[in-house]
Design an enzyme around this catalytic site. Structure first.
Site, PDB file in Angstrom:
ATOM      1  N   HIS A   1     127.276  29.358  62.579  1.00 11.31           N
ATOM      2  CA  HIS A   1     126.202  30.392  62.401  1.00 11.31           C
ATOM      3  C   HIS A   1     126.397  31.732  63.376  1.00 11.31           C
ATOM      4  O   HIS A   1     125.148  32.332  63.411  1.00 11.31           O
ATOM      5  CB  HIS A   1     124.904  29.573  62.484  1.00 11.31           C
ATOM      6  CG  HIS A   1     124.862  28.657  61.376  1.00 11.31           C
ATOM      7  ND1 HIS A   1     123.906  27.658  61.392  1.00 11.31           N
ATOM      8  CD2 HIS A   1     125.118  28.514  59.933  1.00 11.31           C
ATOM      9  CE1 HIS A   1     123.962  26.822  60.383  1.00 11.31           C
ATOM     10  NE2 HIS A   1     124.829  27.119  59.502  1.00 11.31           N
TER      11      HIS A   1
ATOM     12  N   CYS B   1     130.571  23.416  57.519  1.00  8.32           N
ATOM     13  CA  CYS B   1     129.639  24.176  57.228  1.00  8.32           C
ATOM     14  C   CYS B   1     129.899  25.138  55.862  1.00  8.32           C
ATOM     15  O   CYS B   1     131.050  25.720  55.862  1.00  8.32           O
ATOM     16  CB  CYS B   1     128.985  25.065  58.268  1.00  8.32           C
ATOM     17  SG  CYS B   1     127.832  26.266  57.916  1.00  8.32           S
ATOM     18  N   HIS B   2     129.025  25.161  54.929  1.00  8.84           N
ATOM     19  CA  HIS B   2     129.541  25.993  53.772  1.00  8.84           C
ATOM     20  C   HIS B   2     129.095  27.548  53.791  1.00  8.84           C
ATOM     21  O   HIS B   2     129.636  28.361  53.020  1.00  8.84           O
ATOM     22  CB  HIS B   2     129.026  25.768  52.460  1.00  8.84           C
ATOM     23  CG  HIS B   2     127.429  25.291  52.443  1.00  8.84           C
ATOM     24  ND1 HIS B   2     126.953  24.338  52.302  1.00  8.84           N
ATOM     25  CD2 HIS B   2     126.222  26.282  53.219  1.00  8.84           C
ATOM     26  CE1 HIS B   2     125.370  24.383  52.298  1.00  8.84           C
ATOM     27  NE2 HIS B   2     125.349  25.609  53.086  1.00  8.84           N
TER      28      HIS B   2
ATOM     29  N   ASN C   1     123.136  19.698  61.417  1.00  5.80           N
ATOM     30  CA  ASN C   1     122.790  20.719  62.119  1.00  5.80           C
ATOM     31  C   ASN C   1     121.695  20.325  63.413  1.00  5.80           C
ATOM     32  O   ASN C   1     121.200  19.221  63.337  1.00  5.80           O
ATOM     33  CB  ASN C   1     122.007  22.040  61.555  1.00  5.80           C
ATOM     34  CG  ASN C   1     122.989  22.783  60.757  1.00  5.80           C
ATOM     35  OD1 ASN C   1     124.107  23.009  61.261  1.00  5.80           O
ATOM     36  ND2 ASN C   1     122.723  23.266  59.711  1.00  5.80           N
TER      37      ASN C   1
END
Length: 431
Positions: free
Chosen positions: A199, A169-170, A147
């Site tokens: 996000h 990304c999980h 990130n």
């Protein structure tokens, strides 16, 4: 195949990824190359992984080196997950200093002035890695976990447009468990798609598999109550409010989605967010010492177990030409979302096959949301220019454009204070 793990000394990442590789029939016979700049941690991971290979009696070779060029030689896949130490102390500074100057950011990792400083620290070394990849193994696929995801991937794409990469990304998979509980359905009883930035995306479609009926009415009816009352990490009150007012459900937490919204502070669960970061930091520090003791006692093999990340399934899908759908990847837009810049790295579902990672087209992003993303696209442009030019002036302009900033003086004070405190981690011309 030769699969290189960069940042393998991060014990949970390194051993979890290797654990997944060791379960793969497709990857039997492959070499796993572990690389990190921390020789002590790297040796621990290597020792545990060798023990796991011996115990499982599987056909893999593991090697480790602090020499990045040596690690990359003949690589076909490269999984990157680096951070700049001391990670949590620096993230705390990114959060606290803007708050002291009246900037109400709900978190401090990906967006706002905090996201700028995280980017200033981590993107230059990742570009150095990519420069080596370009020279040593330019045909390898880079799978990035570092990130701020969108900014890291955008930097790779701008600087090395011919390199193949995907950001992973999980968050999507974690949030689908929430959706399952909201709908009262098992994960295999509904399907959803989400688009946006990492996000900072929303579920754009959700339907029941048996009836093909739209499940979004149920999400809108039941979601706010569930999210407002959930006893879990990180806070979901802002997400609940956003779903109520916009009719779209972000597939992440208050601390992530709220980083980009200037009025999120009013509705976000700030105590839960701060508790999450404290608990996460403590867990990582304590886990490291515990894992170290277990490996040194000769019991490291049991720690090398599969994780639930997408990197290895994607690698397998490319090799097998499987045409399976990976629910959430970060790749250049290129016609997937029509009302966002076409060179912007976006998050979307994709088909995985021998051609690589092929984004599934959405069309237009919801009009009431797309402006938020367009603003971030402009901020990202300035953040990357500040890094490429090592320009303090451009960094200030990036902060000034951010919707969380209210005055010029506030932006300048945040920039100057953080530059002074983090100067040994930042490559900017400060004159």
């Amino acid at each position: 195949q030769k699969i290189v793990l960069i940042g393998a000394g991060s014990l949970t990442f390194g051993m979890g990824t290797v654990g997944t590789i060791l379960e793969s029939e497709v990857l039997q016979g492959s070499t796993i190359s572990l690389h990190d700049i921390n020789a002590e941690s790297l040796e621990l991971v290597h020792k545990a992984c060798e023990a796991a290979i011996d115990k499982k009696k599987v056909d893999f070779r593991v090697e480790s080196t602090i020499d990045r060029v040596k690690a990359l030689k003949d690589a076909t896949f490269i999984i990157n997950s680096i951070e700049i130490a001391p990670r949590f102390e620096l993230l705390d500074l990114d959060y606290i200093i803007p708050i002291q100057h009246g900037c109400k950011q709900v978190s401090g990792e990906n967006g706002g002035s905090a996201g700028l400083f995280h980017s200033l620290r981590v993107i230059p070394p990742i570009l150095d890695i990519c420069e080596d990849i370009d020279k040593v193994c330019p045909d390898a696929l880079i799978l990035n976990y570092s990130n701020p995801m969108t900014r890291v991937c955008q930097a790779i794409y701008r600087k090395f447009p011919h390199l193949k990469f995907v950001g992973l990304c999980h968050e999507w998979y974690h949030f689908m468990l929430m959706v399952s509980k909201i709908l009262g359905k098992n994960l295999n009883e509904f399907e959803a798609r989400g688009y946006g930035l990492n996000h900072f995306g929303v579920i754009t479609e959700c339907k029941y598999k048996d009836s093909e009926m739209d499940a979004y009415p149920d999400l809108r009816e039941k979601g706010p109550h569930y999210l407002n009352n959930i006893k879990s990490y990180d806070g979901f009150k802002f997400i609940a409010f956003f779903l109520e007012k916009y009719g779209y459900l972000p597939y992440t937490t208050d601390s992530h989605y709220g980083e980009y919204i200037p009025w999120a502070w009013e509705k976000a669960d700030i105590p839960a967010i701060r508790q999450f970061w404290k608990s996460y930091g403590d867990l990582m520090i304590n886990s490291y010492e515990k894992i170290k003791r277990i490996i040194n006692k000769g019991r490291g093999a049991k720690l090398v177990k599969p994780d639930t990340e997408a990197a290895i399934p994607i690698i397998e899908g490319i090799i097998k030409d499987s045409n399976y759908v990976e629910a959430s990847v970060n790749i250049p837009n290129q016609g997937i979302i029509t009302n966002l810049p076409q060179d912007l790295v976006i998050e979307c579902p994709a088909v995985i096959n021998k051609e690589g990672i092929n984004g599934i087209k959405l069309g237009e992003y919801p009009k009431e949301l797309v402006g938020y993303l367009q603003t971030q696209a402009s901020i990202i442009d300035l953040v990357l220019e500040s890094i490429f030019l090592e320009s303090k002036d451009m960094a200030l302009k990036a902060i000034l454009l951010d919707p969380l900033i209210s005055t010029y003086g506030q932006a300048k004070r945040i920039l100057n204070d953080l530059l002074e405190m983090e100067k040994k981690y930042i490559q900017l011309n400060l004159k």
